[in-house]
Design a protein around this motif. Structure first.
Motif, mmCIF file in Angstrom:
data_model
loop_
_atom_site.group_PDB
_atom_site.id
_atom_site.type_symbol
_atom_site.label_atom_id
_atom_site.label_comp_id
_atom_site.label_asym_id
_atom_site.label_seq_id
_atom_site.Cartn_x
_atom_site.Cartn_y
_atom_site.Cartn_z
ATOM 1 N N VAL A 127 0.860 -1.176 0.000
ATOM 2 C CA VAL A 127 0.000 0.000 0.000
ATOM 3 C C VAL A 127 0.907 1.241 0.000
ATOM 4 O O VAL A 127 1.912 1.294 0.714
ATOM 5 N N PRO A 184 -3.822 -8.196 4.367
ATOM 6 C CA PRO A 184 -5.049 -7.531 3.926
ATOM 7 C C PRO A 184 -5.890 -6.947 5.065
ATOM 8 O O PRO A 184 -6.500 -5.907 4.916
ATOM 9 N N GLU A 214 -4.593 3.695 0.393
ATOM 10 C CA GLU A 214 -3.819 3.707 -0.859
ATOM 11 C C GLU A 214 -3.999 5.045 -1.584
ATOM 12 O O GLU A 214 -5.118 5.497 -1.832
ATOM 13 N N ILE A 266 -5.192 -0.741 3.698
ATOM 14 C CA ILE A 266 -5.260 -0.747 2.220
ATOM 15 C C ILE A 266 -6.181 0.351 1.689
ATOM 16 O O ILE A 266 -6.014 0.805 0.566
#
Lengths: 150, 775
Positions: free
Chosen positions: A3, A18, A66, A63
């Motif tokens: 990320v 994740p 990002e 994530i």
């Protein structure tokens, strides 16, 4: 997974599982000003600014950050020092554990609503708990900081 | 005074705001194992079998520890001096679990998910035992919570584990029953307080590693570093000289970090694995598995004459210490010793009670420490008595309360688990506190009530309180003042700054005594290898006890400096004037900077360093009057706290703004306890229902409308620059003052905390004859 995040103006790439939350990723990377206070997104201590808006990093998936801009208190040292001066004058700082997150939330308020009323300040910060101060001295200090012009 | 009594900014506030690494978990060693604890899902059970092979086999799991891995050594986690007044009834891990959240097994893995996987792989078979949750049924219950032979008291505290009694005590002055018989009016009521969670913003944490000398170094969120070192050594049978406990910044304590918590667990893992490790409590663990305030049922009987003279007080207490007896005796004794002397002119006073084990989360030290419970009962009962006498509550208190120059026999009788210490109130500005509080709260206008809108009533209620300043003849503090080149100082204190900013006020005391500025004092607290002994941050001891130690050390350093300067200047010390930066004599002048550089580098070289200790012979109580102005909605029973006025006598405020912060922080915690804080347990399963910050509500910025805080002019001769302590006094009055205000508003007397809108609404319905009183 990788990320890519702009942290305090510097592009960083983190290799994260994740399910990792932003709080743990940032602390692991050495941004120790961000700390954990609860497990239920209730206390505000893990607050970071995401594109300028306060977000609880303990429940924000890394994530999802990002390509976004994350600001920790290390990214606004001058503003934090200014707020600290008013806190010092009012004796509004005690244990200090919640103060970096409070500095971010108050800084965001100043960007958004520099002429906030007492009631607006209370509402904006209702999710930033403090068990030490009794809140009133902090309200005075925060008002002084908001009144301060660059 | 140039530094003391000045509202200076704290030493560490700016750096903490800027996010510098400062707290325990910021100092975990790189690559630390992550420690987690398997906790009991049952309120009372015996572990029949515990299977760990599968957990141990998981890749990355460094250790799995169960009760079989520890010697059976009983100890107390309480974090008190030695020998402790709390029973030794705890084991690192035990085959019994006594509350939901009790430790079953400890795991350590390379990361959080590995440790989680290990927890999930442990298979435990429990034999469920009958749990005891109601403190009223604990004594003599067939279910005995501590049947183990190793449980013991360190000295007589009334410990009877076979009857589920952790401690018991009674005392009396005069013949209470006879005096009560002669009284015109007697009020007898039972008041109930609930447990309360401390909710320090930083959850308990600790980390451990071995250093270059193979010594065990532990960083911990603790109020009591030297007690932690002693208890780890004792519980793990590990040499005390090999343990170093460092307390970095601590994110709030309020008593909750007086006891040992994560420290023992990381020590056990580090010793077992030889590897660095870290353990941070989840918020749920803080709620369920640290400790809470002792819930109490207090039966208070007051007897008075028609003219408003209070003649007798009879106080019976039942206290619930939960699964372990941490602070069981001492909290309960403070319910008498720091409450009942408020009315010292009575002919007879009796105090008795029992502290029982139940299968609740253990209770322990929490700011107020029994006094808040006792104050709620006494100061509610005083207003009930005033109502019966048709006497003004302020006039009644002015007539009967303790005053300067007076004493109470209770001081000599009741101490912390032992006999007390006789003392006279050299400072007691309660008359001023009451008068000024009445002015600030506009008592004349607001008492008892006035209608402010349709269905909305405003009223004011008040209470007075006292606390202490350390434990006399027990709490010892010491301080080292060390001179450096260029003329600045190190101040090393064992006094434990946990966010109350004690480093700052102790530096102010040192700077005042040395005639210097705050910038010249570098404070270190606390590190058991570096800082001198101090029992720790509890019992409102730091300003008075540690402050006196600092004052002694700094004063002696100044004398030492003058002696050295006199030698250099070729004169005698009485001929030298020192303003903190320059020595002046008829023979010449010398700056401190030059003297210190000379002492280190040039002539007759030496290190100047002074260590002094202080142990109080008395514990001068701070006093206060608290006035709560409330508005009650007559339809819903909702209460808005409009203003809380505090007028406090804590002697000199070393730092007026920081003292105000102590008072207001205490007031708001007291408001939380009064109006909504309550750990709720499932009656059937003994599980806590609200062990998170979503469902356990503490005051937010929205509830706190206005706090008005003032200090009486007061100078306690025995304190440093006239100071008494101030950490706890603020928390004591809100329960009674708010309960009294609500009674004044709507005529409903709520004797069970928290005072929820539902209880008020029900009370109003009963008063209006629309509902029957329920048992």
């Amino acid at each position: 997974m990788i990320v890519n995040v702009d942290v305090n103006g510097r592009l960083r790439s983190f290799d994260v599982p994740p399910g990792a939350f932003l709080l743990d990723v940032l602390r692991e990377a050495g941004y120790l000003s961000i700390r954990r206070g609860c497990d239920t997104t209730s206390c505000g201590i893990c607050t970071v600014l995401l594109d300028g808006k306060p977000v609880p990093s303990c429940s924000y998936l890394a994530i999802r950050a990002e390509g976004r801009k994350v600001t920790t208190v290390e990214g606004i040292p001058e503003e934090a020092a200014k707020l600290a001066r008013h806190f010092g004058e009012e004796g509004a700082d005690q244990c200090g554990y919640c103060n970096p997150s409070l500095a971010l939330a108050v800084y965001a308020l100043k960007q958004t609503r520099p002429k906030a009323t007492d009631e607006e300040i209370r509402l904006w910060l209702v999710g930033n708990l403090c068990r030490c101060s009794g809140y009133q001295s902090q309200l005075v200090a925060i008002k002084r900081y908001l009144e301060e012009r660059p | 005074m140039n530094v003391v009594n000045k509202p200076l900014a704290s030493l560490d506030g700016k750096a903490l705001m800027m996010g510098r690494p400062a707290y325990t978990d910021d100092f975990a060693a790189p690559q630390s194992l992550v420690v987690k604890v398997l906790r009991s899902p049952h309120p009372f059970a015996r572990i029949v079998s515990i299977e760990t092979d599968e957990a141990r086999a998981i890749k990355g799991v460094a250790c799995v520890l169960t009760h079989k891995d520890f010697k059976r050594i009983s100890f107390t986690r309480a974090g008190q001096g030695y020998p402790e007044p709390s029973p030794h009834d705890k084991f690192v891990l035990d085959e019994y679990v006594r509350y939901v959240g009790d430790e079953v097994a400890i795991v350590a893995g390379v990361d959080s998910s590995t440790a989680e996987a290990a927890l999930a792989a442990i298979k435990v078979k429990y034999e469920l035992l009958t749990h005891v949750l109601d403190m009223e049924t604990a004594v003599g219950n067939p279910s005995v919570i501590h049947p183990e032979p190793e449980a013991r008291e360190m000295f007589p505290i009334g410990f009877e584990p076979k009857k589920n009694i952790a401690a018991a005590y009674k005392m009396n002055v005069g013949d209470v029953d006879a005096v009560l018989k002669k009284c015109d009016v007697v009020v007898k009521q039972t008041y109930r307080t609930t447990a309360q969670a401390h909710v320090a913003m930083e959850p308990h944490a600790a980390n451990a590693r071995f250093d270059h000398q193979n010594r065990l170094v532990i960083y911990a969120t603790t109020q009591t570093p030297v007690h932690v070192r002693r208890i780890i050594s004792q519980a793990l049978a590990y040499p005390i000289a090999n343990i170093r406990v460092i307390k970095p910044r601590v994110g709030g304590g309020f008593g909750g970090k007086q006891a040992i918590a994560a420290e023992l667990i990381v020590a056990a893992v580090a010793i077992r694995t030889g590897l660095p490790c870290r353990y941070a409590f989840t918020r749920k663990e803080v709620f369920e598995s640290s400790y809470s305030r002792h819930p109490m049922n207090i039966e208070m009987t007051l007897g008075a004459m028609k003219d408003g003279t209070l003649k007798a007080i009879d106080c019976k207490v039942l206290s619930d210490t939960g699964a372990y007896g941490e602070h069981a005796l001492t909290v309960f004794m403070v319910t008498g010793s720091k409450v009942l002397p408020l009315y010292n002119k009575v002919e007879a006073v009796r105090f008795a009670g029992t502290v029982v084990y139940t299968n609740h989360t253990p209770a322990g030290a929490y700011r107020g420490y029994g006094a808040i419970q006792g104050n709620f009962a006494l100061e509610s009962a005083v207003d009930e008595l005033c109502a019966a006498l048709k006497c003004d509550p302020l006039a009644f208190r002015r007539k009967n309360m303790i005053r300067e120059g007076e004493t109470s026999p209770i001081f000599a009788i009741m101490g912390e688990g032992t006999e007390g210490t006789a003392m006279t109130m050299e400072t007691c500005k309660l008359p001023f506190c009451v008068d000024r509080g009445a002015d600030l709260s506009d008592w004349a206008h607001n008492h008892p009530r006035r209608i402010v809108a349709k269905n909305r009533v405003r009223a004011v209620g008040m209470a007075i309180a006292m606390q202490g300043s350390g434990i006399p003849l027990i709490d010892m503090a010491s301080a080292t003042v060390k001179l450096n080149d260029d003329g600045f100082y190190n101040l090393l204190v064992g006094a434990t700054d946990i966010g109350q900013k004690s480093d700052t006020i102790l530096a102010q005391i040192a700077a005042e005594a040395l005639g210097t500025t705050l910038e010249k004092i570098v404070v270190t607290s606390s590190d058991t290898d570096v800082t001198p002994f101090d029992t720790g941050a509890y019992a409102s001891s730091t300003t008075y006890v540690s402050g006196n130690a600092v004052l002694k050390a700094a004063t002696k350093m100044k004398e030492t400096l003058v002696a050295e300067a006199a030698q250099v200047l070729g004169t005698t010390r009485d001929q030298v004037a020192f303003d903190g930066s320059t020595f002046v004599a008829e023979t010449g002048r010398l700056t401190l900077k030059d003297l210190s550089n000379r002492l280190f580098y040039n002539h007759d070289q030496k290190q100047l360093s002074v260590t002094e200790s202080f142990c109080g012979h008395k514990s001068p109580p701070p006093f206060m009057a608290g006035f709560a102005t409330v508005e009650v909605d007559l339809e819903t029973g909702e209460v808005d706290l409009v203003d809380y006025v505090s007028v406090v006598d804590c002697g000199t405020t070393i730092n007026p703004k920081l003292a105000q912060g102590q008072v207001e922080g205490g007031i708001v915690q007291g408001i939380g306890m009064t109006l909504f804080e309550e750990p709720v347990y499932g009656k059937a399963d003994g599980k806590t229902v609200n062990s998170d910050l979503l469902s356990y509500k503490i005051p937010t910025r929205l509830e706190i409308r206005k706090l008005t805080t003032e200090f009486a002019i007061s100078y306690e001769e025995s304190g440093p620059y006239g100071a008494k302590s101030v950490a706890e006094i603020g928390i004591d009055t809100p329960p009674a003052a708010i309960a009294n205000a609500i009674y004044n508003a709507v005529g409903v007397r709520v004797r069970t905390l928290p005072i929820t809108p539902e209880k008020i609404w029900r009370g109003m319905q009963i008063r209006a004859g629309k509902m029957e009183e329920s048992k």
